[in-house]
Design a protein around this motif. Structure first.
Motif, PDB file in Angstrom:
ATOM      1  N   PHE A 121       0.812  -1.213   0.000  1.00 19.38           N
ATOM      2  CA  PHE A 121       0.000   0.000   0.000  1.00 19.38           C
ATOM      3  C   PHE A 121       0.850   1.270   0.000  1.00 19.38           C
ATOM      4  O   PHE A 121       0.402   2.305  -0.500  1.00 19.38           O
ATOM      5  CB  PHE A 121      -0.996  -0.042   1.153  1.00 19.38           C
ATOM      6  CG  PHE A 121      -2.074  -1.059   0.921  1.00 19.38           C
ATOM      7  CD1 PHE A 121      -3.081  -0.816   0.001  1.00 19.38           C
ATOM      8  CD2 PHE A 121      -2.054  -2.279   1.572  1.00 19.38           C
ATOM      9  CE1 PHE A 121      -4.066  -1.758  -0.244  1.00 19.38           C
ATOM     10  CE2 PHE A 121      -3.035  -3.235   1.331  1.00 19.38           C
ATOM     11  CZ  PHE A 121      -4.038  -2.970   0.419  1.00 19.38           C
ATOM     12  N   ALA A 122       2.065   1.193   0.528  1.00 23.31           N
ATOM     13  CA  ALA A 122       2.979   2.326   0.386  1.00 23.31           C
ATOM     14  C   ALA A 122       3.318   2.534  -1.087  1.00 23.31           C
ATOM     15  O   ALA A 122       3.388   3.677  -1.569  1.00 23.31           O
ATOM     16  CB  ALA A 122       4.250   2.090   1.197  1.00 23.31           C
ATOM     17  N   ASN A 123       3.496   1.448  -1.796  1.00 28.68           N
ATOM     18  CA  ASN A 123       3.775   1.524  -3.225  1.00 28.68           C
ATOM     19  C   ASN A 123       2.565   2.067  -3.989  1.00 28.68           C
ATOM     20  O   ASN A 123       2.711   2.870  -4.921  1.00 28.68           O
ATOM     21  CB  ASN A 123       4.157   0.142  -3.755  1.00 28.68           C
ATOM     22  CG  ASN A 123       4.615   0.190  -5.202  1.00 28.68           C
ATOM     23  OD1 ASN A 123       5.586   0.870  -5.534  1.00 28.68           O
ATOM     24  ND2 ASN A 123       3.914  -0.535  -6.078  1.00 28.68           N
ATOM     25  N   LYS A 124       1.387   1.659  -3.574  1.00 26.27           N
ATOM     26  CA  LYS A 124       0.162   2.075  -4.256  1.00 26.27           C
ATOM     27  C   LYS A 124      -0.024   3.586  -4.192  1.00 26.27           C
ATOM     28  O   LYS A 124      -0.514   4.202  -5.147  1.00 26.27           O
ATOM     29  CB  LYS A 124      -1.060   1.388  -3.637  1.00 26.27           C
ATOM     30  CG  LYS A 124      -2.358   1.662  -4.387  1.00 26.27           C
ATOM     31  CD  LYS A 124      -3.492   0.828  -3.840  1.00 26.27           C
ATOM     32  CE  LYS A 124      -4.766   1.031  -4.659  1.00 26.27           C
ATOM     33  NZ  LYS A 124      -4.629   0.604  -6.059  1.00 26.27           N
ATOM     34  N   VAL A 125       0.370   4.202  -3.081  1.00 32.61           N
ATOM     35  CA  VAL A 125       0.200   5.649  -2.946  1.00 32.61           C
ATOM     36  C   VAL A 125       1.487   6.418  -3.257  1.00 32.61           C
ATOM     37  O   VAL A 125       1.571   7.624  -3.021  1.00 32.61           O
ATOM     38  CB  VAL A 125      -0.296   6.021  -1.523  1.00 32.61           C
ATOM     39  CG1 VAL A 125      -1.607   5.328  -1.220  1.00 32.61           C
ATOM     40  CG2 VAL A 125       0.753   5.697  -0.456  1.00 32.61           C
ATOM     41  N   GLY A 126       2.493   5.720  -3.789  1.00 28.48           N
ATOM     42  CA  GLY A 126       3.728   6.379  -4.198  1.00 28.48           C
ATOM     43  C   GLY A 126       4.644   6.774  -3.064  1.00 28.48           C
ATOM     44  O   GLY A 126       5.415   7.734  -3.181  1.00 28.48           O
ATOM     45  N   MET A 127       4.595   6.025  -1.943  1.00 31.91           N
ATOM     46  CA  MET A 127       5.408   6.377  -0.779  1.00 31.91           C
ATOM     47  C   MET A 127       6.370   5.260  -0.383  1.00 31.91           C
ATOM     48  O   MET A 127       6.864   5.241   0.746  1.00 31.91           O
ATOM     49  CB  MET A 127       4.494   6.738   0.397  1.00 31.91           C
ATOM     50  CG  MET A 127       3.681   8.002   0.189  1.00 31.91           C
ATOM     51  SD  MET A 127       4.700   9.485  -0.017  1.00 31.91           S
ATOM     52  CE  MET A 127       5.396   9.650   1.627  1.00 31.91           C
ATOM     53  N   ILE A 128       6.664   4.350  -1.278  1.00 31.17           N
ATOM     54  CA  ILE A 128       7.513   3.203  -0.956  1.00 31.17           C
ATOM     55  C   ILE A 128       8.932   3.649  -0.567  1.00 31.17           C
ATOM     56  O   ILE A 128       9.610   3.009   0.252  1.00 31.17           O
ATOM     57  CB  ILE A 128       7.561   2.201  -2.137  1.00 31.17           C
ATOM     58  CG1 ILE A 128       8.224   0.887  -1.706  1.00 31.17           C
ATOM     59  CG2 ILE A 128       8.254   2.799  -3.350  1.00 31.17           C
ATOM     60  CD1 ILE A 128       7.400   0.059  -0.772  1.00 31.17           C
ATOM     61  N   LYS A 129       9.409   4.775  -1.118  1.00 29.59           N
ATOM     62  CA  LYS A 129      10.764   5.252  -0.830  1.00 29.59           C
ATOM     63  C   LYS A 129      10.872   5.914   0.542  1.00 29.59           C
ATOM     64  O   LYS A 129      11.974   6.227   0.997  1.00 29.59           O
ATOM     65  CB  LYS A 129      11.209   6.255  -1.902  1.00 29.59           C
ATOM     66  CG  LYS A 129      11.336   5.666  -3.299  1.00 29.59           C
ATOM     67  CD  LYS A 129      11.757   6.752  -4.284  1.00 29.59           C
ATOM     68  CE  LYS A 129      11.867   6.204  -5.702  1.00 29.59           C
ATOM     69  NZ  LYS A 129      12.255   7.271  -6.672  1.00 29.59           N
ATOM     70  N   TYR A 130       9.723   6.129   1.183  1.00 34.17           N
ATOM     71  CA  TYR A 130       9.725   6.911   2.422  1.00 34.17           C
ATOM     72  C   TYR A 130       9.372   6.074   3.660  1.00 34.17           C
ATOM     73  O   TYR A 130       9.066   6.644   4.709  1.00 34.17           O
ATOM     74  CB  TYR A 130       8.723   8.067   2.302  1.00 34.17           C
ATOM     75  CG  TYR A 130       9.037   9.028   1.191  1.00 34.17           C
ATOM     76  CD1 TYR A 130       9.830  10.148   1.414  1.00 34.17           C
ATOM     77  CD2 TYR A 130       8.547   8.813  -0.090  1.00 34.17           C
ATOM     78  CE1 TYR A 130      10.115  11.044   0.399  1.00 34.17           C
ATOM     79  CE2 TYR A 130       8.825   9.701  -1.124  1.00 34.17           C
ATOM     80  CZ  TYR A 130       9.618  10.804  -0.877  1.00 34.17           C
ATOM     81  OH  TYR A 130       9.899  11.683  -1.893  1.00 34.17           O
TER      82      TYR A 130
END
Length: 275
Positions: A121-130
């Motif tokens: 879900f971090a990847n889904k909202v574009g926050m996987i790097k954070y």
């Protein structure tokens, strides 16, 4: 099929003046509904009533034909996620990953399954790097993305966005609205957005307009947004594109004949030369 049904709902904060009065509406399963109105119209009160954060004075709220009451509130909350106006009020964890994990822990998800869910879900909202970043050091738009990821991770059937873009700059607002659109297109989640953003209203499936605690208009966006005079009286606006089109019509410029942007610019320039 109706996912949510509200019948004759009334609520007062001070037991003297009703914040919501005799409100009735239904929301279809899998739809994207915007509830719009000026400050004090009752729209955010509706959001809190739907999730049981406020206890209604009169009326009925049904989720999947189950009435929301003292006995059912926790079962219903398992189906509903809410994203608030200020994401700082939702942060619990020291890192983005911890914050997304918080809801999973409350749902007793096994730790060995948790990391893959967090990353999904971090990847889904574009926050996987954070994932290892402190939430307080993120921008407003990034914070809302984390809040949305935390809600999505709990796999709700309904998500309520309560003024979730009102504190963001124009770019942050556009990014979150685009994310809401993606969620709507890619899932069967029922979305309710409490908003001032008329551009967001134009992209929803259905609109409920509130004023002074009452529902005063309802319908599809292309029906509601044509009622410019009524919306202005309610201290609301219409999308810029519609304003522009209406302005051209008043000058007898046929927008349908302007097949390219260059043609629109040419017509507007010709009009300026005539003034």
């Amino acid at each position: 099929m109706d996912k949510i049904s509200v019948e004759n709902l009334t609520f007062s904060y001070d037991k003297e003046k009703n914040a919501v009065e005799d409100v009735s509406f239904s929301i279809a399963e899998g739809s994207y509904t915007t509830i719009v109105g000026h400050n004090g119209s009752g729209k955010s009160t509706i959001a809190k009533l739907l999730i049981g954060l406020l206890d209604k004075d009169q009326g009925h709220i049904y989720i999947d034909n189950q009435e929301l009451d003292y006995d059912s509130v926790y079962d219903i909350r398992d189906k509903v996620g809410i994203v608030f106006q200020n994401p700082d009020n939702q942060f619990i964890g020291a890192t983005v990953a911890d914050d997304i994990a918080f809801g999973l822990e409350n749902h007793q998800i096994k730790s060995e399954k948790m990391q893959s869910i967090i990353e999904k879900f971090a990847n889904k909202v574009g926050m996987i790097k954070y994932l290892d970043s402190e939430p307080t050091k993120l921008s407003g738009g990034q914070k809302q993305r984390v809040a949305i990821a935390g809600v999505l991770a709990m796999t709700p059937e309904i998500i309520i966005f309560d003024e979730s873009t009102s504190m963001l700059d124009p770019q942050g607002k556009a990014d979150i609205n685009e994310l809401i659109q993606e969620i709507h297109k890619e899932s069967n989640i029922t979305i309710i957005s409490i908003t001032h953003d008329i551009e967001e209203v134009s992209k929803s499936d259905y609109v409920i307009v509130m004023d002074r605690g009452h529902v005063v208009m309802r319908g599809k966006p292309d029906e509601i947004l044509l009622k410019e005079k009524e919306l202005v009286k309610l201290q609301l606006d219409i999308p810029f594109a519609l304003k522009f089109t209406n302005a051209l019509k008043k000058e007898n410029i046929d927008i349908k004949s302007c097949t390219t942007l260059e043609r629109v610019v040419e017509e507007v320039c010709q009009l300026r030369l005539k003034m």
